[in-house]
Motif scaffolding. Structure first.
Motif, PDB file in Angstrom:
ATOM      1  N   SER A  27       0.823  -1.201   0.000  1.00  0.00           N
ATOM      2  CA  SER A  27       0.000   0.000   0.000  1.00  0.00           C
ATOM      3  C   SER A  27       0.859   1.253   0.000  1.00  0.00           C
ATOM      4  CB  SER A  27      -0.910  -0.018   1.234  1.00  0.00           C
ATOM      5  OG  SER A  27      -1.690   1.135   1.274  1.00  0.00           O
ATOM      6  N   GLY A  28       1.939   1.261   0.740  1.00  0.00           N
ATOM      7  CA  GLY A  28       2.839   2.411   0.813  1.00  0.00           C
ATOM      8  C   GLY A  28       3.501   2.683  -0.528  1.00  0.00           C
ATOM      9  N   GLN A  29       3.931   1.613  -1.212  1.00  0.00           N
ATOM     10  CA  GLN A  29       4.548   1.779  -2.526  1.00  0.00           C
ATOM     11  C   GLN A  29       3.542   2.368  -3.517  1.00  0.00           C
ATOM     12  OE1 GLN A  29       5.748  -2.273  -3.179  1.00  0.00           O
ATOM     13  NE2 GLN A  29       7.910  -1.820  -2.728  1.00  0.00           N
ATOM     14  N   TYR A  30       2.329   1.843  -3.477  1.00  0.00           N
ATOM     15  CA  TYR A  30       1.291   2.322  -4.381  1.00  0.00           C
ATOM     16  C   TYR A  30       0.985   3.801  -4.126  1.00  0.00           C
ATOM     17  CZ  TYR A  30      -3.198   2.858  -6.676  1.00  0.00           C
ATOM     18  OH  TYR A  30      -4.214   3.319  -7.460  1.00  0.00           O
ATOM     19  N   GLN A  31       0.867   4.162  -2.866  1.00  0.00           N
ATOM     20  CA  GLN A  31       0.574   5.567  -2.526  1.00  0.00           C
ATOM     21  C   GLN A  31       1.691   6.488  -2.988  1.00  0.00           C
ATOM     22  OE1 GLN A  31      -0.224   5.637   1.672  1.00  0.00           O
ATOM     23  NE2 GLN A  31      -2.371   5.049   1.408  1.00  0.00           N
ATOM     24  N   ARG A  32       2.960   6.013  -2.795  1.00  0.00           N
ATOM     25  CA  ARG A  32       4.083   6.828  -3.254  1.00  0.00           C
ATOM     26  C   ARG A  32       4.056   7.000  -4.776  1.00  0.00           C
ATOM     27  NH1 ARG A  32       6.616   4.125   0.948  1.00  0.00           N
ATOM     28  NH2 ARG A  32       7.469   2.510  -0.386  1.00  0.00           N
ATOM     29  N   ARG A  33       3.742   5.931  -5.490  1.00  0.00           N
ATOM     30  CA  ARG A  33       3.684   6.005  -6.947  1.00  0.00           C
ATOM     31  C   ARG A  33       2.555   6.956  -7.385  1.00  0.00           C
ATOM     32  NH1 ARG A  33       1.669   1.123  -9.894  1.00  0.00           N
ATOM     33  NH2 ARG A  33       0.031   2.463 -10.650  1.00  0.00           N
ATOM     34  N   VAL A  34       1.401   6.837  -6.759  1.00  0.00           N
ATOM     35  CA  VAL A  34       0.269   7.701  -7.105  1.00  0.00           C
ATOM     36  C   VAL A  34       0.599   9.148  -6.755  1.00  0.00           C
ATOM     37  CG1 VAL A  34      -2.112   8.284  -6.497  1.00  0.00           C
ATOM     38  CG2 VAL A  34      -1.480   5.898  -6.943  1.00  0.00           C
ATOM     39  N   HIS A  35       1.170   9.362  -5.577  1.00  0.00           N
ATOM     40  CA  HIS A  35       1.547  10.729  -5.187  1.00  0.00           C
ATOM     41  C   HIS A  35       2.591  11.298  -6.146  1.00  0.00           C
ATOM     42  CE1 HIS A  35      -0.760  11.325  -1.571  1.00  0.00           C
ATOM     43  NE2 HIS A  35      -0.393  10.139  -1.097  1.00  0.00           N
ATOM     44  N   GLY A  36       3.525  10.457  -6.584  1.00  0.00           N
ATOM     45  CA  GLY A  36       4.540  10.900  -7.541  1.00  0.00           C
ATOM     46  C   GLY A  36       3.907  11.335  -8.857  1.00  0.00           C
ATOM     47  N   GLU A  37       2.944  10.553  -9.345  1.00  0.00           N
ATOM     48  CA  GLU A  37       2.253  10.908 -10.588  1.00  0.00           C
ATOM     49  C   GLU A  37       1.433  12.187 -10.406  1.00  0.00           C
ATOM     50  OE1 GLU A  37      -0.013   7.616 -12.114  1.00  0.00           O
ATOM     51  OE2 GLU A  37       1.712   6.270 -12.003  1.00  0.00           O
ATOM     52  N   VAL A  38       0.764  12.269  -9.264  1.00  0.00           N
ATOM     53  CA  VAL A  38      -0.021  13.474  -8.982  1.00  0.00           C
ATOM     54  C   VAL A  38       0.901  14.684  -8.903  1.00  0.00           C
ATOM     55  CG1 VAL A  38      -1.421  14.639  -7.224  1.00  0.00           C
ATOM     56  CG2 VAL A  38      -1.939  12.269  -7.860  1.00  0.00           C
ATOM     57  N   ASP A  39       2.045  14.527  -8.236  1.00  0.00           N
ATOM     58  CA  ASP A  39       3.002  15.632  -8.131  1.00  0.00           C
ATOM     59  C   ASP A  39       3.525  16.042  -9.508  1.00  0.00           C
ATOM     60  OD1 ASP A  39       2.692  15.754  -5.412  1.00  0.00           O
ATOM     61  OD2 ASP A  39       4.521  14.604  -4.950  1.00  0.00           O
ATOM     62  N   LYS A  40       3.817  15.046 -10.370  1.00  0.00           N
ATOM     63  CA  LYS A  40       4.279  15.361 -11.725  1.00  0.00           C
ATOM     64  C   LYS A  40       3.190  16.117 -12.498  1.00  0.00           C
ATOM     65  CE  LYS A  40       7.309  11.367 -12.346  1.00  0.00           C
ATOM     66  NZ  LYS A  40       7.474  10.102 -13.092  1.00  0.00           N
ATOM     67  N   ASN A  41       1.975  15.610 -12.416  1.00  0.00           N
ATOM     68  CA  ASN A  41       0.860  16.264 -13.120  1.00  0.00           C
ATOM     69  C   ASN A  41       0.612  17.671 -12.574  1.00  0.00           C
ATOM     70  OD1 ASN A  41       0.415  14.108 -14.826  1.00  0.00           O
ATOM     71  ND2 ASN A  41      -1.129  13.179 -13.506  1.00  0.00           N
ATOM     72  N   LEU A  42       0.729  17.807 -11.273  1.00  0.00           N
ATOM     73  CA  LEU A  42       0.548  19.109 -10.653  1.00  0.00           C
ATOM     74  C   LEU A  42       1.647  20.076 -11.105  1.00  0.00           C
ATOM     75  CD1 LEU A  42      -1.081  20.837  -8.686  1.00  0.00           C
ATOM     76  CD2 LEU A  42       0.353  19.964  -6.835  1.00  0.00           C
ATOM     77  N   ALA A  43       2.869  19.600 -11.169  1.00  0.00           N
ATOM     78  CA  ALA A  43       3.983  20.436 -11.617  1.00  0.00           C
ATOM     79  C   ALA A  43       3.773  20.853 -13.081  1.00  0.00           C
ATOM     80  CB  ALA A  43       5.305  19.688 -11.461  1.00  0.00           C
ATOM     81  N   LYS A  44       3.324  19.908 -13.924  1.00  0.00           N
ATOM     82  CA  LYS A  44       3.045  20.239 -15.327  1.00  0.00           C
ATOM     83  C   LYS A  44       1.928  21.285 -15.415  1.00  0.00           C
ATOM     84  CE  LYS A  44       4.370  15.799 -17.357  1.00  0.00           C
ATOM     85  NZ  LYS A  44       3.871  14.590 -18.051  1.00  0.00           N
ATOM     86  N   THR A  45       0.897  21.093 -14.618  1.00  0.00           N
ATOM     87  CA  THR A  45      -0.234  22.028 -14.618  1.00  0.00           C
ATOM     88  C   THR A  45       0.211  23.410 -14.159  1.00  0.00           C
ATOM     89  OG1 THR A  45      -1.776  20.218 -14.179  1.00  0.00           O
ATOM     90  CG2 THR A  45      -2.556  22.441 -13.726  1.00  0.00           C
ATOM     91  N   LYS A  46       1.029  23.449 -13.105  1.00  0.00           N
ATOM     92  CA  LYS A  46       1.536  24.740 -12.620  1.00  0.00           C
ATOM     93  C   LYS A  46       2.383  25.423 -13.692  1.00  0.00           C
ATOM     94  CE  LYS A  46       1.699  23.843  -7.637  1.00  0.00           C
ATOM     95  NZ  LYS A  46       2.580  23.659  -6.477  1.00  0.00           N
ATOM     96  N   GLN A  47       3.209  24.642 -14.365  1.00  0.00           N
ATOM     97  CA  GLN A  47       4.076  25.183 -15.409  1.00  0.00           C
ATOM     98  C   GLN A  47       3.226  25.737 -16.561  1.00  0.00           C
ATOM     99  OE1 GLN A  47       6.684  22.310 -17.233  1.00  0.00           O
ATOM    100  NE2 GLN A  47       8.308  23.831 -17.479  1.00  0.00           N
ATOM    101  N   GLU A  48       2.213  24.984 -16.964  1.00  0.00           N
ATOM    102  CA  GLU A  48       1.331  25.430 -18.045  1.00  0.00           C
ATOM    103  C   GLU A  48       0.554  26.686 -17.622  1.00  0.00           C
ATOM    104  OE1 GLU A  48      -0.206  25.706 -21.737  1.00  0.00           O
ATOM    105  OE2 GLU A  48       1.421  24.400 -21.088  1.00  0.00           O
ATOM    106  N   CYS A  49       0.108  26.722 -16.386  1.00  0.00           N
ATOM    107  CA  CYS A  49      -0.584  27.913 -15.872  1.00  0.00           C
ATOM    108  C   CYS A  49       0.345  29.127 -15.882  1.00  0.00           C
ATOM    109  CB  CYS A  49      -1.118  27.660 -14.465  1.00  0.00           C
ATOM    110  SG  CYS A  49      -2.566  26.595 -14.422  1.00  0.00           S
ATOM    111  N   SER A  50       1.580  28.912 -15.504  1.00  0.00           N
ATOM    112  CA  SER A  50       2.555  30.005 -15.524  1.00  0.00           C
ATOM    113  C   SER A  50       2.731  30.542 -16.943  1.00  0.00           C
ATOM    114  CB  SER A  50       3.908  29.547 -14.992  1.00  0.00           C
ATOM    115  OG  SER A  50       3.820  29.244 -13.633  1.00  0.00           O
ATOM    116  N   ARG A  51       2.820  29.632 -17.914  1.00  0.00           N
ATOM    117  CA  ARG A  51       2.933  30.066 -19.320  1.00  0.00           C
ATOM    118  C   ARG A  51       1.690  30.853 -19.753  1.00  0.00           C
ATOM    119  NH1 ARG A  51       4.431  24.338 -21.010  1.00  0.00           N
ATOM    120  NH2 ARG A  51       6.592  24.204 -20.369  1.00  0.00           N
TER     121      ARG A  51
END
Length: 111
Positions: free
Chosen positions: A12-36
């Protein structure tokens, strides 16, 4: 066996870390696109402001031109009216002098 649910192959911990990592990546992409997008909006707003100032100046110049033209036209009308009044006044003076001369001529003849 092929896992049907994520926790069958991962803890469960590995899965949560993987999901959080994907969410963090998507969030970073979204923030970057919003900045543009915000940067483009800011540039667009600045360009709009410059255009608005340019049009405002053009409108002011046109209003000044209209007012100046109107003042010049009004001044010409006033000058023409003054000249007309002066001509009438001079015409009346000529007529008065003519009447005076006529009456003097009549008086000389009657003597």
């Amino acid at each position: 066996p092929i896992p049907c649910v994520p926790w069958q192959s991962q803890t469960s911990g590995q899965y949560q870390r993987r999901v959080h990592g994907e969410v963090d990546k998507n969030l970073a992409k979204t923030k970057q696109e919003c900045s543009r997008i915000f940067a483009r909006v800011a540039k667009g707003e600045e360009a709009f402001k410059k255009k608005q100032e340019h049009f405002h100046k053009q409108i002011q110049q046109f209003q000044k031109f209209i007012l100046d033209s109107d003042r010049k036209y009004t001044a010409k009308l006033k000058m023409a009216d003054d000249e007309k009044k002066q001509a009438i006044k001079l015409g009346n003076m000529v007529l008065e002098k003519k009447d005076e001369l006529s009456s003097l001529t009549v008086q000389k003849r009657s003597r």
